[in-house]
Design a protein around this motif. Structure first.
Motif, mmCIF file in Angstrom:
data_model
loop_
_atom_site.group_PDB
_atom_site.id
_atom_site.type_symbol
_atom_site.label_atom_id
_atom_site.label_comp_id
_atom_site.label_asym_id
_atom_site.label_seq_id
_atom_site.Cartn_x
_atom_site.Cartn_y
_atom_site.Cartn_z
ATOM 1 N N ALA A 1 70.000 37.899 46.259
ATOM 2 C CA ALA A 1 70.979 38.143 47.313
ATOM 3 C C ALA A 1 70.728 39.426 48.080
ATOM 4 C CB ALA A 1 72.386 38.189 46.715
ATOM 5 N N HIS A 2 70.022 40.379 47.468
ATOM 6 C CA HIS A 2 69.809 41.677 48.120
ATOM 7 C C HIS A 2 68.616 42.376 47.480
ATOM 8 C CE1 HIS A 2 71.879 43.121 44.494
ATOM 9 N NE2 HIS A 2 72.840 42.254 44.793
ATOM 10 N N VAL A 3 67.732 42.901 48.286
ATOM 11 C CA VAL A 3 66.629 43.721 47.781
ATOM 12 C C VAL A 3 66.683 45.073 48.466
ATOM 13 C CG1 VAL A 3 65.111 41.832 47.113
ATOM 14 C CG2 VAL A 3 65.011 42.706 49.441
ATOM 15 N N HIS A 4 66.349 46.096 47.702
ATOM 16 C CA HIS A 4 66.520 47.472 48.138
ATOM 17 C C HIS A 4 65.234 48.247 47.896
ATOM 18 C CE1 HIS A 4 70.948 46.776 47.487
ATOM 19 N NE2 HIS A 4 70.456 45.956 46.586
ATOM 20 N N SER A 5 65.130 49.397 48.523
ATOM 21 C CA SER A 5 64.163 50.382 48.074
ATOM 22 C C SER A 5 64.550 50.809 46.659
ATOM 23 C CB SER A 5 64.197 51.600 49.003
ATOM 24 O OG SER A 5 63.589 52.717 48.376
ATOM 25 N N PRO A 6 63.567 51.126 45.796
ATOM 26 C CA PRO A 6 63.921 51.615 44.457
ATOM 27 C C PRO A 6 64.524 53.015 44.477
ATOM 28 C CG PRO A 6 61.544 51.687 44.772
ATOM 29 C CD PRO A 6 62.107 50.956 45.966
ATOM 30 N N ALA A 7 64.475 53.691 45.614
ATOM 31 C CA ALA A 7 65.025 55.044 45.698
ATOM 32 C C ALA A 7 66.506 55.041 45.351
ATOM 33 C CB ALA A 7 64.816 55.611 47.098
ATOM 34 N N GLY A 8 66.883 55.858 44.401
ATOM 35 C CA GLY A 8 68.283 55.953 44.006
ATOM 36 C C GLY A 8 68.680 55.064 42.856
ATOM 37 N N GLY A 9 67.774 54.201 42.386
ATOM 38 C CA GLY A 9 68.052 53.376 41.219
ATOM 39 C C GLY A 9 69.280 52.503 41.367
ATOM 40 N N GLN A 10 69.337 51.710 42.454
ATOM 41 C CA GLN A 10 70.528 50.925 42.732
ATOM 42 C C GLN A 10 70.353 49.420 42.510
ATOM 43 O OE1 GLN A 10 73.652 52.726 44.136
ATOM 44 N NE2 GLN A 10 72.348 53.950 42.798
ATOM 45 N N GLY A 11 69.152 48.888 42.715
ATOM 46 C CA GLY A 11 68.965 47.447 42.757
ATOM 47 C C GLY A 11 69.312 46.733 41.470
ATOM 48 N N LEU A 12 68.672 47.115 40.355
ATOM 49 C CA LEU A 12 68.935 46.463 39.072
ATOM 50 C C LEU A 12 70.399 46.607 38.699
ATOM 51 C CD1 LEU A 12 66.810 46.666 35.851
ATOM 52 C CD2 LEU A 12 69.189 47.386 35.777
ATOM 53 N N ASN A 13 70.958 47.786 38.927
ATOM 54 C CA ASN A 13 72.352 48.039 38.583
ATOM 55 C C ASN A 13 73.296 47.160 39.389
ATOM 56 O OD1 ASN A 13 72.399 50.702 36.771
ATOM 57 N ND2 ASN A 13 70.754 50.887 38.266
ATOM 58 N N THR A 14 73.015 47.002 40.677
ATOM 59 C CA THR A 14 73.865 46.167 41.517
ATOM 60 C C THR A 14 73.800 44.715 41.067
ATOM 61 O OG1 THR A 14 73.512 47.696 43.346
ATOM 62 C CG2 THR A 14 74.378 45.533 43.910
ATOM 63 N N GLY A 15 72.627 44.261 40.640
ATOM 64 C CA GLY A 15 72.504 42.899 40.139
ATOM 65 C C GLY A 15 73.290 42.667 38.864
ATOM 66 N N ILE A 16 73.224 43.614 37.929
ATOM 67 C CA ILE A 16 73.995 43.489 36.694
ATOM 68 C C ILE A 16 75.484 43.411 37.013
ATOM 69 C CG2 ILE A 16 74.745 44.819 34.663
ATOM 70 C CD1 ILE A 16 71.835 45.612 34.233
ATOM 71 N N GLN A 17 75.908 44.201 37.982
ATOM 72 C CA GLN A 17 77.329 44.196 38.318
ATOM 73 C C GLN A 17 77.734 42.966 39.136
ATOM 74 O OE1 GLN A 17 78.654 48.303 39.367
ATOM 75 N NE2 GLN A 17 76.688 48.852 38.423
ATOM 76 N N ASP A 18 76.786 42.365 39.872
ATOM 77 C CA ASP A 18 77.048 41.038 40.450
ATOM 78 C C ASP A 18 77.423 40.060 39.338
ATOM 79 O OD1 ASP A 18 76.412 41.823 43.054
ATOM 80 O OD2 ASP A 18 74.404 40.932 43.022
ATOM 81 N N ALA A 19 76.599 40.046 38.295
ATOM 82 C CA ALA A 19 76.829 39.111 37.192
ATOM 83 C C ALA A 19 78.136 39.395 36.475
ATOM 84 C CB ALA A 19 75.658 39.179 36.208
ATOM 85 N N TYR A 20 78.463 40.656 36.334
ATOM 86 C CA TYR A 20 79.699 41.063 35.656
ATOM 87 C C TYR A 20 80.921 40.611 36.457
ATOM 88 C CZ TYR A 20 82.558 44.427 32.920
ATOM 89 O OH TYR A 20 83.477 45.030 32.096
ATOM 90 N N ASN A 21 80.801 40.638 37.765
ATOM 91 C CA ASN A 21 81.885 40.163 38.632
ATOM 92 C C ASN A 21 82.001 38.643 38.592
ATOM 93 O OD1 ASN A 21 82.834 39.093 41.434
ATOM 94 N ND2 ASN A 21 83.524 41.213 41.453
ATOM 95 N N LEU A 22 80.867 37.967 38.563
ATOM 96 C CA LEU A 22 80.855 36.509 38.679
ATOM 97 C C LEU A 22 81.170 35.794 37.378
ATOM 98 C CD1 LEU A 22 80.264 33.975 40.386
ATOM 99 C CD2 LEU A 22 77.825 34.297 39.862
ATOM 100 N N GLY A 23 80.772 36.363 36.248
ATOM 101 C CA GLY A 23 80.866 35.638 34.982
ATOM 102 C C GLY A 23 82.262 35.167 34.637
ATOM 103 N N TRP A 24 83.233 36.060 34.686
ATOM 104 C CA TRP A 24 84.592 35.664 34.293
ATOM 105 C C TRP A 24 85.204 34.717 35.309
ATOM 106 C CZ3 TRP A 24 89.085 37.119 37.037
ATOM 107 C CH2 TRP A 24 88.924 38.092 38.027
ATOM 108 N N LYS A 25 84.778 34.813 36.562
ATOM 109 C CA LYS A 25 85.305 33.912 37.582
ATOM 110 C C LYS A 25 84.764 32.494 37.390
ATOM 111 C CE LYS A 25 85.866 37.737 40.830
ATOM 112 N NZ LYS A 25 85.455 38.371 42.092
ATOM 113 N N LEU A 26 83.492 32.392 36.999
ATOM 114 C CA LEU A 26 82.940 31.073 36.674
ATOM 115 C C LEU A 26 83.662 30.468 35.472
ATOM 116 C CD1 LEU A 26 79.113 31.705 37.117
ATOM 117 C CD2 LEU A 26 80.499 30.125 38.459
ATOM 118 N N ALA A 27 84.015 31.312 34.511
ATOM 119 C CA ALA A 27 84.701 30.808 33.319
ATOM 120 C C ALA A 27 86.059 30.214 33.680
ATOM 121 C CB ALA A 27 84.864 31.934 32.301
#
Length: 467
Positions: free
Chosen positions: A276-302
């Protein structure tokens, strides 16, 4: 919500897909997770876990294992032309507080992050997706093994080259800077201490020539450098002939790719993480944003109700846009050779201030709310002989009844309920009068009110109409 034969199909077993699998697994929601690669990921790539992501891992019961495998970021040792050295930190180390128990970025190589998230998750390796067809209920999916399955929902967490996104026909809008490239490699070497992140500028003392960062829990360093005609061994020898490369492992050629989608949901298919989104690695945001996408979506799917599932896009898309902006700004600082290009002192990078205020699930009913409001992250705090995070940990929604002596809302047995009078907790939540706060399963404040009927009206929005 689910019939006996229905399940969720997760496509991609990187940090985003694995986090989502863990979220579904602890809610006993049936799923399959497929990964087109035949082997687990082996590179260090995204090595920084921001404070908010550590709170997610705490909620998942995994943080102790991550902290045992990782370390704080080391101090930079900058080897200047002429033999001088300079030391600095990208971000000063912060002291833990009762509200923020994990204030510093944690360094863990991405392959280990994936391995820890994958423990107990039945990943199907060597299985990709070749076709999708939306049905009246669910999605018919053709797998690369020729198996055809019908999933209730599909989540594309299959990276920047996402097959799921392409099959949906969702544009990946943005730009790729072909001339702005970087070599990244995991190397082993001798002749260099592991106490520092070593940086060699170019001869002008402002451009970047080489970085070698020791990776905790391994014998490896992560090498970063602009592309050149030199081999890795020659490149390292060019800055210090006493350093000898003994092994070159995972290697990647990064190019500045800054893109995101305008839709996170198409029917019963969702996009998350780099899909859904790709970033420069500067600032260490990409992997973290993806984990938090999943954290937001998981309980809603349930819960599985359309109105709730629609909030995934409305909450996460603006977050991704903001993250794209700050990571792009940091990337431009590197490209332009700014003196403070390595600085990471902006508190936004820690992702603790990311909020869903004003969003569809933020119900702030107080006439005079304090600094912590509906939509915000739930802060930690001592609370008697425990902590708020201890009360929130797990897949449930939680009702915090601050200084509340009256009756609890109808149907509150569907929540974990805690009456709280501890002064430290009241101060952490900036509450001075009897207040009810419903904390969502992803530990953001959903509803804050002084009237119990507000909680009763709000509960079906996050627990489902039939729960």
């Amino acid at each position: 919500m689910f019939t006996e034969s229905e399940f969720i199909l997760i496509v991609g077993a990187g940090p985003t897909g694995l986090t989502l699998a863990g979220e579904l697994q602890r809610r006993a929601v049936p799923f399959r997770i497929v990964e087109r690669s035949t082997e687990p990921f082996t590179g260090s790539r995204g090595k920084g876990l921001q404070p908010r992501t550590q709170e997610v891992l705490d909620d998942l019961g995994l943080l102790d294992r991550f902290r045992a495998a990782g370390s704080d970021y080391p101090e930079l040792l900058i080897h200047l032309p002429g033999g001088q050295e300079m030391r600095r930190r990208m971000d000063p180390l912060h002291e833990a507080t009762p509200q923020v128990p994990y204030p510093n970025m944690l360094m863990v190589p991405q392959w280990r992050t994936c391995a820890l998230l994958a423990e107990g998750v039945p990943v199907e390796l060597g299985v990709g997706v070749t076709d999708l067809e939306q049905l009246e209920r669910g999605v018919r999916v053709t797998l690369s093994t020729s198996e055809v399955v019908v999933a209730r929902y599909v989540v594309g967490a299959d990276g920047g080259q996402s097959t799921v996104r392409k099959l949906l026909g969702v544009p990946f809008e943005g730009e790729t800077h072909e001339t702005e490239r970087m070599v990244i490699a995991d190397v082993r070497l001798t002749g260099l201490d592991r106490d520092n992140w070593h940086i060699w500028p170019g001869d002008d003392a402002t451009s970047f020539r080489l970085g070698l960062c020791p990776l905790p829990g391994t014998e490896d360093f992560q090498l970063t450098a602009p592309p050149s005609d030199l081999s890795v061994e020659e490149l390292v020898a060019s800055v210090d002939p006493s350093i000898k490369v003994t092994h070159v492992g995972w290697t990647s050629h990064f190019r500045a790719n800054i893109r995101m989608v305008s839709r996170y949901r198409v029917g019963d298919v969702f996009l998350a993480g780099d899909a859904a989104h790709v970033h420069s690695p500067a600032g260490g945001q990409g992997l973290n944003t993806g984990i938090q996408d999943a954290y937001n979506l998981g309980w809603k799917l349930a819960v599985g109700e359309d109105e709730l599932l629609d909030t995934y896009e409305s909450e996460r898309l603006p977050i991704a846009a903001g993250v794209l902006g700050i990571s792009t700004r940091l990337h431009r600082a590197h490209v332009d050779g700014d003196e403070d290009a390595m600085s990471r002192t902006d508190p936004v990078l820690r992702q603790l201030s990311l909020s869903y205020r004003g969003g569809p699930l933020a119900a702030e009913h107080r006439a005079a709310p304090g600094r912590v409001r509906a939509g915000d992250r739930a802060p930690d705090s001592p609370c008697g002989d425990t902590t708020i995070f201890d009360l929130l940990r797990g897949p449930h929604a939680t009702l915090l009844a601050f200084s509340w002596s009256g009756d609890l809302p109808a149907a509150s047995e569907k929540l974990a309920v805690h009456r709280i009078s501890d002064e430290a907790a009241l101060a952490a939540y900036d509450i001075s009068s009897p207040t009810l706060v419903l904390v969502r399963p992803d530990n953001y404040l959903g509803c804050a009110t002084t009237d119990s009927s507000g909680i009763s009206a709000y509960m079906p929005r996050v627990l489902g109409q039939d729960r």
